[in-house]
Design an enzyme around this catalytic site. Structure first.
Site, PDB file in Angstrom:
ATOM      1  N   PRO A   2       0.836  -1.200   0.000  1.00  0.00           N
ATOM      2  CA  PRO A   2       0.000   0.000   0.000  1.00  0.00           C
ATOM      3  C   PRO A   2       0.870   1.249   0.000  1.00  0.00           C
ATOM      4  CG  PRO A   2       0.155  -0.888   2.200  1.00  0.00           C
ATOM      5  CD  PRO A   2       0.902  -1.837   1.301  1.00  0.00           C
ATOM      6  N   LYS A  51       3.975   4.174   6.270  1.00  0.00           N
ATOM      7  CA  LYS A  51       3.069   3.069   5.968  1.00  0.00           C
ATOM      8  C   LYS A  51       2.775   2.226   7.203  1.00  0.00           C
ATOM      9  CE  LYS A  51       5.192   2.671   1.469  1.00  0.00           C
ATOM     10  NZ  LYS A  51       5.698   1.686   0.507  1.00  0.00           N
TER      11      LYS A  51
END
Ligand SMILES: [Zn+2]
Length: 279
Positions: A2, A51
């Site tokens: 992601p 992240k």
């Protein structure tokens, strides 16, 4: 993997569901924390750091703990009404947190650990300035990038120790918007702040629940998706015409000697001439 924006959205959703709530049950399905019970603890906040996700909790005796997770490739956190049916297989659940109003379940998390909040630096202290953080520091990120001027910019942008939040999609897109080949060494990038500003805008454009389709950067170039043309400038557009010049987009990989995970790069060979050519 992601990008920082998806972690940011996950943190916002978890914060909305859990902050201020007391856990009625907790279940850590990893060996190291299998016996840990945080029933009765209160979730103070859920914040993204690059992240990484940090859930900060307050214990009955004023003790403070942080549940640190990283989504890595497949991970996801989902929020359900109490007792709601999960949309992912139960055997992939790694952490289950229940409150009176919501169940939060972390599936396939790449990292799951619990540390004292005072010790958070031991798990995220290595990260560079966070593109989406309240304390984003471009000068510090530039200093870190320039500390290794020989590293390809496409690798340096992914290295979370330089700056945190960029994944493969936005490193490709940001390089394109700056007309920089991802394999060009950092020392050849004349305007590092511009490439970081583009990456930041790409990330920020995707923070809201309804993603915007077009964002203009400081130079008036549409950033991200062009109006009426959903998708990316170069990411996963191999063989398709460049949206600026029509040249077929190419795919490649950056050399393995860079010491990071090898990932596909996408670029326009005309708009982003290879390093060493004086186009
Ligand atoms: Zn082009």
């Amino acid at each position: 993997m992601p990008e920082g924006d998806s972690v940011w959205r996950a943190a916002a959703q978890l914060h909305a569901a859990l902050a201020g709530q007391q856990l009625t049950a907790s279940d850590f399905r990893v060996p190291r924390f299998a016996t840990l019970k945080l029933d009765g603890w209160t979730v103070n906040e859920v914040v993204p750091r690059g992240k990484h996700l940090l859930m900060r909790l307050q214990g009955p005796a004023e003790e403070q703990l942080t549940i640190h997770s990283h989504l890595k490739m497949e991970g996801t956190w989902q929020v359900y009404p109490p007792g709601g049916r999960w949309r992912k297989p139960g055997f992939t659940a790694r952490c289950v947190l229940r409150t009176a109003t919501a169940d939060a379940v972390g599936f396939s998390l790449g990292t799951l650990e619990v540390v004292r909040t005072a010790d958070e630096d031991s798990v995220v202290g290595h990260l560079g300035p966070d593109l989406l953080g309240p304390d984003w520091d471009m000068a510090e990120a530039e200093r870190r990038l320039l500390a290794a001027p020989e590293v390809p910019i496409g690798v340096a942008l992914l290295d979370q120790r330089n700056l945190a939040g960029i994944g493969n999609i936005y490193r490709c897109e940001a390089c394109f918007l700056s007309g920089i080949h991802p394999a060009a060494p950092v020392s050849e990038v004349t305007d590092l702040p511009a490439i970081m500003a583009d990456a930041k805008q790409l990330l920020e454009a995707n923070l809201g629940p309804g993603r915007r389709t077009t964002v203009l950067n400081a130079r008036g170039t549409p950033v991200g998706r062009q109006a009426g043309r959903p998708g990316y400038w170069v990411y996963r557009r191999e063989h398709q015409p460049c949206l600026k010049c029509g040249t077929p987009i190419r795919r490649g990989v950056l050399a393995r000697e860079t010491g990071t995970e090898e990932r596909d790069i996408y670029f326009c060979p005309k708009c982003q001439p290879p390093p060493g050519t004086n186009a």
